[in-house]
Write a protein that holds these residues in place. Structure first.
Motif, mmCIF file in Angstrom:
data_model
loop_
_atom_site.group_PDB
_atom_site.id
_atom_site.type_symbol
_atom_site.label_atom_id
_atom_site.label_comp_id
_atom_site.label_asym_id
_atom_site.label_seq_id
_atom_site.Cartn_x
_atom_site.Cartn_y
_atom_site.Cartn_z
ATOM 1 N N GLN A 45 2.968 7.103 13.244
ATOM 2 C CA GLN A 45 2.725 6.078 11.747
ATOM 3 C C GLN A 45 3.754 4.857 11.815
ATOM 4 N N PHE A 46 4.936 5.136 12.064
ATOM 5 C CA PHE A 46 6.123 4.039 12.164
ATOM 6 C C PHE A 46 5.524 2.963 13.179
ATOM 7 N N ALA A 47 4.912 3.043 14.177
ATOM 8 C CA ALA A 47 4.687 2.383 15.559
ATOM 9 C C ALA A 47 3.460 1.535 15.160
ATOM 10 N N ALA A 48 2.691 2.008 14.109
ATOM 11 C CA ALA A 48 1.466 1.400 13.843
ATOM 12 C C ALA A 48 1.638 0.020 13.281
ATOM 13 N N GLU A 49 1.080 -0.865 14.136
ATOM 14 C CA GLU A 49 1.183 -2.338 13.724
ATOM 15 C C GLU A 49 0.346 -2.772 12.513
ATOM 16 N N SER A 50 0.902 -3.391 11.453
ATOM 17 C CA SER A 50 0.185 -4.111 10.459
ATOM 18 C C SER A 50 0.765 -5.437 10.211
ATOM 19 N N GLY A 51 0.077 -6.231 9.378
ATOM 20 C CA GLY A 51 0.891 -7.130 8.860
ATOM 21 C C GLY A 51 1.402 -6.947 7.558
ATOM 22 N N TRP A 52 2.283 -7.731 6.930
ATOM 23 C CA TRP A 52 2.780 -7.369 5.648
ATOM 24 C C TRP A 52 2.009 -7.382 4.417
ATOM 25 N N SER A 53 1.929 -6.146 3.800
ATOM 26 C CA SER A 53 1.194 -6.113 2.596
ATOM 27 C C SER A 53 1.789 -6.613 1.381
ATOM 28 N N SER A 54 1.401 -7.568 0.350
ATOM 29 C CA SER A 54 1.890 -7.709 -0.662
ATOM 30 C C SER A 54 1.888 -6.534 -1.632
ATOM 31 N N TRP A 55 2.984 -6.377 -2.178
ATOM 32 C CA TRP A 55 3.043 -4.833 -2.996
ATOM 33 C C TRP A 55 3.137 -5.320 -4.436
ATOM 34 N N SER A 56 2.410 -4.411 -5.335
ATOM 35 C CA SER A 56 2.836 -4.498 -6.730
ATOM 36 C C SER A 56 2.902 -2.902 -7.233
ATOM 37 N N ASP A 57 3.558 -2.746 -8.428
ATOM 38 C CA ASP A 57 3.592 -1.621 -9.111
ATOM 39 C C ASP A 57 2.462 -0.855 -9.357
ATOM 40 N N GLU A 62 1.332 3.891 1.936
ATOM 41 C CA GLU A 62 1.601 4.884 3.201
ATOM 42 C C GLU A 62 2.914 4.901 3.597
ATOM 43 N N PRO A 63 3.424 6.214 4.450
ATOM 44 C CA PRO A 63 4.659 6.229 4.779
ATOM 45 C C PRO A 63 4.958 4.901 6.139
ATOM 46 N N PHE A 64 5.939 4.286 5.791
ATOM 47 C CA PHE A 64 6.365 3.297 7.006
ATOM 48 C C PHE A 64 5.458 1.986 6.695
ATOM 49 N N GLN A 65 4.585 1.780 5.827
ATOM 50 C CA GLN A 65 3.750 0.552 5.516
ATOM 51 C C GLN A 65 4.787 -0.445 5.532
ATOM 52 N N ARG A 66 4.466 -1.603 6.037
ATOM 53 C CA ARG A 66 5.136 -2.924 5.710
ATOM 54 C C ARG A 66 4.675 -3.371 4.381
ATOM 55 N N ILE A 67 5.810 -3.710 3.706
ATOM 56 C CA ILE A 67 5.233 -4.322 2.345
ATOM 57 C C ILE A 67 6.087 -5.564 2.199
ATOM 58 N N GLU A 68 5.769 -6.429 1.379
ATOM 59 C CA GLU A 68 6.550 -7.884 1.015
ATOM 60 C C GLU A 68 6.527 -7.946 -0.467
ATOM 61 N N TYR A 93 24.969 3.934 3.282
ATOM 62 C CA TYR A 93 23.533 3.109 3.071
ATOM 63 C C TYR A 93 23.766 2.449 1.788
ATOM 64 N N VAL A 94 23.428 0.996 1.543
ATOM 65 C CA VAL A 94 23.425 0.385 0.337
ATOM 66 C C VAL A 94 22.414 0.213 -0.282
ATOM 67 N N ILE A 95 21.966 0.898 -1.346
ATOM 68 C CA ILE A 95 20.961 0.813 -2.116
ATOM 69 C C ILE A 95 20.798 -0.001 -3.270
ATOM 70 N N THR A 96 20.092 -0.898 -3.354
ATOM 71 C CA THR A 96 20.108 -1.936 -4.256
ATOM 72 C C THR A 96 18.645 -1.909 -5.153
ATOM 73 N N PRO A 97 18.733 -1.779 -6.447
ATOM 74 C CA PRO A 97 17.311 -1.767 -7.204
ATOM 75 C C PRO A 97 16.759 -3.341 -7.289
ATOM 76 N N LEU A 98 15.635 -3.489 -7.021
ATOM 77 C CA LEU A 98 15.092 -4.891 -7.155
ATOM 78 C C LEU A 98 14.047 -4.621 -8.237
ATOM 79 N N ALA A 99 14.196 -5.724 -9.198
ATOM 80 C CA ALA A 99 13.519 -5.669 -10.549
ATOM 81 C C ALA A 99 12.319 -6.779 -10.182
ATOM 82 N N ILE A 100 11.182 -6.331 -10.417
ATOM 83 C CA ILE A 100 9.973 -6.935 -9.942
ATOM 84 C C ILE A 100 9.331 -8.083 -10.979
#
Length: 182
Positions: A45-57, A62-68, A93-100
């Motif tokens: 699943q991690f190695a499956a190559e795909s482009g960046w998906s624009s993500w919204s709430d 999917e696990p390990f999906q590439r998002i932008e 690990y530095v975890i920072t919230p991102l306000a969309i």
């Protein structure tokens, strides 16, 4: 006659115990094979190559999906996940919230690993840009521990707060805002 029966029974005990151990080891072998297959599926699943998906709430991921995603970091509510070992060295690990957008759940971004040089890291290393940013990454989950602690996030008023394997509900309660469940 009874003595012969007892002698035969005592002669069979090692075979019975040995059979039990053989069954036990076969069960352990099957368990290890299943774990190996599960890990292989995760790696694929991690190695499956795909482009960046624009993500919204609300979007399914999917696990390990590439998002932008674009948004503003909430540097006033950063978490430092403790007990993270990398190459034999302790750190955070530095975890920072991102306000969309206003009103949406915050997206937790793992911004990387920070060496633990003292009890608390130098907060100047946690500086963030003030402007809107675009973040690219993979969908994942917070690290989990085998044993859940009562208060995984420090109760200090100061930010950044340290945490030991919190879950999403713990993070949302500490930040005071809903967070994405991945």
């Amino acid at each position: 006659m009874n003595a012969k029966k007892q002698q035969r029974t005592s002669e069979n005990v090692p075979y019975i115990v040995g059979g039990i151990f053989v069954l036990l080891f076969l069960g352990l072998c099957a368990w290890q094979i299943k774990r190996g297959l599960d890990n292989r599926e995760t790696q694929l699943q991690f190695a499956a190559e795909s482009g960046w998906s624009s993500w919204s709430d609300g979007m399914d991921t999917e696990p390990f999906q590439r998002i932008e995603v674009g948004g503003r970091y909430r540097g006033d509510r950063q978490l430092l996940l403790e007990n993270i070992t990398l190459n034999g060295r302790q750190g955070f690990y530095v975890i920072t919230p991102l306000a969309i957008q206003d009103g949406e759940r915050l997206l937790l971004v793992n911004r990387g690993w920070l060496l633990r040089e003292s009890r608390r890291p130098d907060v100047s290393q946690l500086d963030l840009p003030d402007q809107r940013v675009t973040v690219r990454g993979r969908v994942g989950r917070l690290p989990r521990a085998g044993l859940k602690m009562d208060n995984p996030i420090s109760l200090s008023d100061a930010w950044p707060r340290t945490a030991v394997f919190p879950d999403y509900r713990d993070v949302a309660a500490a930040i005071g805002h809903e967070v994405q469940p991945f």
